[in-house]
Design a protein around this motif. Structure first.
Motif, mmCIF file in Angstrom:
data_model
loop_
_atom_site.group_PDB
_atom_site.id
_atom_site.type_symbol
_atom_site.label_atom_id
_atom_site.label_comp_id
_atom_site.label_asym_id
_atom_site.label_seq_id
_atom_site.Cartn_x
_atom_site.Cartn_y
_atom_site.Cartn_z
ATOM 1 N N PRO A 241 -49.398 -39.181 -13.539
ATOM 2 C CA PRO A 241 -48.317 -38.215 -13.312
ATOM 3 C C PRO A 241 -47.037 -38.530 -14.069
ATOM 4 O O PRO A 241 -46.387 -37.612 -14.591
ATOM 5 C CB PRO A 241 -48.113 -38.251 -11.800
ATOM 6 N N ASP A 242 -46.646 -39.787 -14.140
ATOM 7 C CA ASP A 242 -45.392 -40.119 -14.819
ATOM 8 C C ASP A 242 -45.492 -39.838 -16.312
ATOM 9 O O ASP A 242 -44.545 -39.294 -16.918
ATOM 10 C CB ASP A 242 -45.017 -41.584 -14.573
ATOM 11 N N ALA A 243 -46.596 -40.218 -16.923
ATOM 12 C CA ALA A 243 -46.779 -39.948 -18.349
ATOM 13 C C ALA A 243 -46.828 -38.443 -18.609
ATOM 14 O O ALA A 243 -46.214 -37.944 -19.566
ATOM 15 C CB ALA A 243 -48.065 -40.609 -18.845
ATOM 16 N N PHE A 244 -47.539 -37.724 -17.758
ATOM 17 C CA PHE A 244 -47.625 -36.272 -17.905
ATOM 18 C C PHE A 244 -46.237 -35.644 -17.750
ATOM 19 O O PHE A 244 -45.838 -34.782 -18.538
ATOM 20 C CB PHE A 244 -48.585 -35.703 -16.862
ATOM 21 N N ASN A 245 -45.489 -36.096 -16.754
ATOM 22 C CA ASN A 245 -44.169 -35.524 -16.500
ATOM 23 C C ASN A 245 -43.209 -35.784 -17.658
ATOM 24 O O ASN A 245 -42.361 -34.945 -17.985
ATOM 25 C CB ASN A 245 -43.583 -36.091 -15.211
ATOM 26 N N SER A 246 -43.319 -36.951 -18.271
ATOM 27 C CA SER A 246 -42.454 -37.276 -19.400
ATOM 28 C C SER A 246 -42.676 -36.304 -20.555
ATOM 29 O O SER A 246 -41.713 -35.810 -21.167
ATOM 30 C CB SER A 246 -42.724 -38.713 -19.852
ATOM 31 N N VAL A 247 -43.937 -36.023 -20.840
ATOM 32 C CA VAL A 247 -44.269 -35.088 -21.917
ATOM 33 C C VAL A 247 -43.799 -33.683 -21.561
ATOM 34 O O VAL A 247 -43.220 -32.961 -22.396
ATOM 35 C CB VAL A 247 -45.790 -35.115 -22.173
ATOM 36 N N LEU A 248 -44.044 -33.291 -20.316
ATOM 37 C CA LEU A 248 -43.648 -31.947 -19.886
ATOM 38 C C LEU A 248 -42.132 -31.796 -19.870
ATOM 39 O O LEU A 248 -41.593 -30.757 -20.274
ATOM 40 C CB LEU A 248 -44.235 -31.653 -18.505
ATOM 41 N N ALA A 249 -41.422 -32.824 -19.432
ATOM 42 C CA ALA A 249 -39.962 -32.768 -19.391
ATOM 43 C C ALA A 249 -39.373 -32.555 -20.786
ATOM 44 O O ALA A 249 -38.419 -31.773 -20.975
ATOM 45 C CB ALA A 249 -39.394 -34.051 -18.774
ATOM 46 N N GLU A 250 -39.947 -33.230 -21.767
ATOM 47 C CA GLU A 250 -39.475 -33.067 -23.149
ATOM 48 C C GLU A 250 -39.679 -31.633 -23.622
ATOM 49 O O GLU A 250 -38.814 -31.041 -24.290
ATOM 50 C CB GLU A 250 -40.204 -34.046 -24.063
ATOM 51 N N PHE A 251 -40.818 -31.044 -23.235
ATOM 52 C CA PHE A 251 -41.102 -29.655 -23.620
ATOM 53 C C PHE A 251 -40.142 -28.696 -22.904
ATOM 54 O O PHE A 251 -39.613 -27.770 -23.518
ATOM 55 C CB PHE A 251 -42.552 -29.309 -23.296
ATOM 56 N N ILE A 252 -39.914 -28.924 -21.622
ATOM 57 C CA ILE A 252 -38.984 -28.092 -20.862
ATOM 58 C C ILE A 252 -37.602 -28.117 -21.518
ATOM 59 O O ILE A 252 -36.963 -27.068 -21.704
ATOM 60 C CB ILE A 252 -38.896 -28.568 -19.404
ATOM 61 N N ASP A 253 -37.157 -29.302 -21.884
ATOM 62 C CA ASP A 253 -35.841 -29.434 -22.502
ATOM 63 C C ASP A 253 -35.773 -28.694 -23.829
ATOM 64 O O ASP A 253 -34.751 -28.090 -24.177
ATOM 65 C CB ASP A 253 -35.486 -30.907 -22.699
ATOM 66 N N SER A 254 -36.877 -28.719 -24.583
ATOM 67 C CA SER A 254 -36.898 -28.018 -25.868
ATOM 68 C C SER A 254 -36.827 -26.508 -25.678
ATOM 69 O O SER A 254 -36.220 -25.802 -26.494
ATOM 70 C CB SER A 254 -38.149 -28.400 -26.656
ATOM 71 N N ILE A 255 -37.428 -26.013 -24.616
ATOM 72 C CA ILE A 255 -37.386 -24.574 -24.324
ATOM 73 C C ILE A 255 -36.002 -24.187 -23.817
ATOM 74 O O ILE A 255 -35.475 -23.123 -24.135
ATOM 75 C CB ILE A 255 -38.458 -24.186 -23.293
ATOM 76 N N GLY A 256 -35.385 -25.080 -23.044
ATOM 77 C CA GLY A 256 -34.101 -24.773 -22.445
ATOM 78 C C GLY A 256 -32.933 -24.846 -23.416
ATOM 79 O O GLY A 256 -31.847 -24.336 -23.148
ATOM 80 N N ASP A 257 -33.153 -25.497 -24.585
ATOM 81 C CA ASP A 257 -32.075 -25.642 -25.575
ATOM 82 C C ASP A 257 -31.662 -24.293 -26.164
ATOM 83 O O ASP A 257 -32.484 -23.418 -26.346
ATOM 84 C CB ASP A 257 -32.506 -26.580 -26.690
#
Length: 257
Positions: A241-257
């Motif tokens: 979960p932590d590794a998955f969340n790290s990857v997903l968080a980076e993607f979320i941030d890229s969409i939110g920019d």
């Protein structure tokens, strides 16, 4: 749980809305529920989250639909109803849920800013033996899916027990419908129609939808990023979960920019 009424039925979803952000709508796989994404609740500090129970799963009412395109379309209606209620801008799907997300992008031209596909494939053929067990020996099917490297890499007895219990709660009829729907799914010639950024995430040890399924998705979807989660199987979000969340968080941030 919150609910939304549509097409004569009620779809349930868990909503966690603590922060501003693009919003993620999570879609589970065959025989599952929105609880498969419990490990991603930590991301609520970054963006709103919605975890959908598809029709006939968890707390959602069932739908009268034949396996295949009719069921896929009904599940897409569930997700659209939640997305329209929440205005989530990112769809996240695993396995059958990833097929629903691809269907929404290709056939429905859904208005989102990005998608995440995990435990996924452009085609999701199911082993003949598994289809037989789903018809005649549900217990055998459940055991097969929980052999190491299929649903899960972890052998943690509590994690495995919860996963098995979810299939039992969903029941044979709905779970079989899900896998038959996967078996008919095939968008190999349509992936270039996906016109939003896609994050494609896979477990290194996934024996159900192996790495090359995901590599094909990333090669064919015009704007995509491919990421491997080591020491994870089909349900990488549970195994790591932590590794998955790290990857997903980076993607979320890229969409939110």
């Amino acid at each position: 749980m919150e609910t939304v009424s549509h097409h004569g039925r009620v779809t349930a979803y868990r909503r966690v809305n603590r922060e501003a952000g693009p919003g993620c709508c999570f879609v589970h796989g065959s025989g599952g529920t929105g609880r498969v994404w419990n490990g991603q609740l930590k991301l609520a500090g970054r963006t709103p989250l919605s975890m959908v129970d598809l029709s006939g799963h968890g707390e959602s009412e069932d739908v009268d639909a034949d396996p295949g395109y009719q069921t896929l379309s009904a599940y897409a209606d569930d997700v659209l109803a939640v997305r329209d209620r929440t205005d989530d801008r990112i769809l996240v799907g695993t396995s059958l849920g990833a097929a629903v997300v691809l269907h929404l992008c290709i056939d429905r031209n859904v208005d989102v800013d990005g998608i995440v596909l995990t435990g996924a494939g452009a085609r999701l053929g199911v082993l003949d033996d598994l289809l037989t067990w789903l018809e005649r020996d549900f217990d055998r099917a459940i055991e097969f899916l929980h052999e190491p490297g299929r649903f899960l890499r972890t052998e943690d007895p509590d994690v495995v027990s919860r996963s098995k219990s979810t299939l039992v709660e969903t029941g044979r009829t709905v779970t079989q419908r899900d896998f038959l729907t996967c078996h008919e799914f095939d968008v190999r010639e349509q992936l270039d129609a996906v016109d939003v950024p896609a994050l494609v995430v896979y477990g290194s040890d996934d024996r159900l939808t192996p790495p090359w399924y995901h590599q094909h998705l990333a090669e064919m979807i015009p704007e995509s990023t491919l990421v491997e989660i080591e020491d994870a199987a089909h349900l990488a979000m549970i195994d790591r979960p932590d590794a998955f969340n790290s990857v997903l968080a980076e993607f979320i941030d890229s969409i939110g920019d």
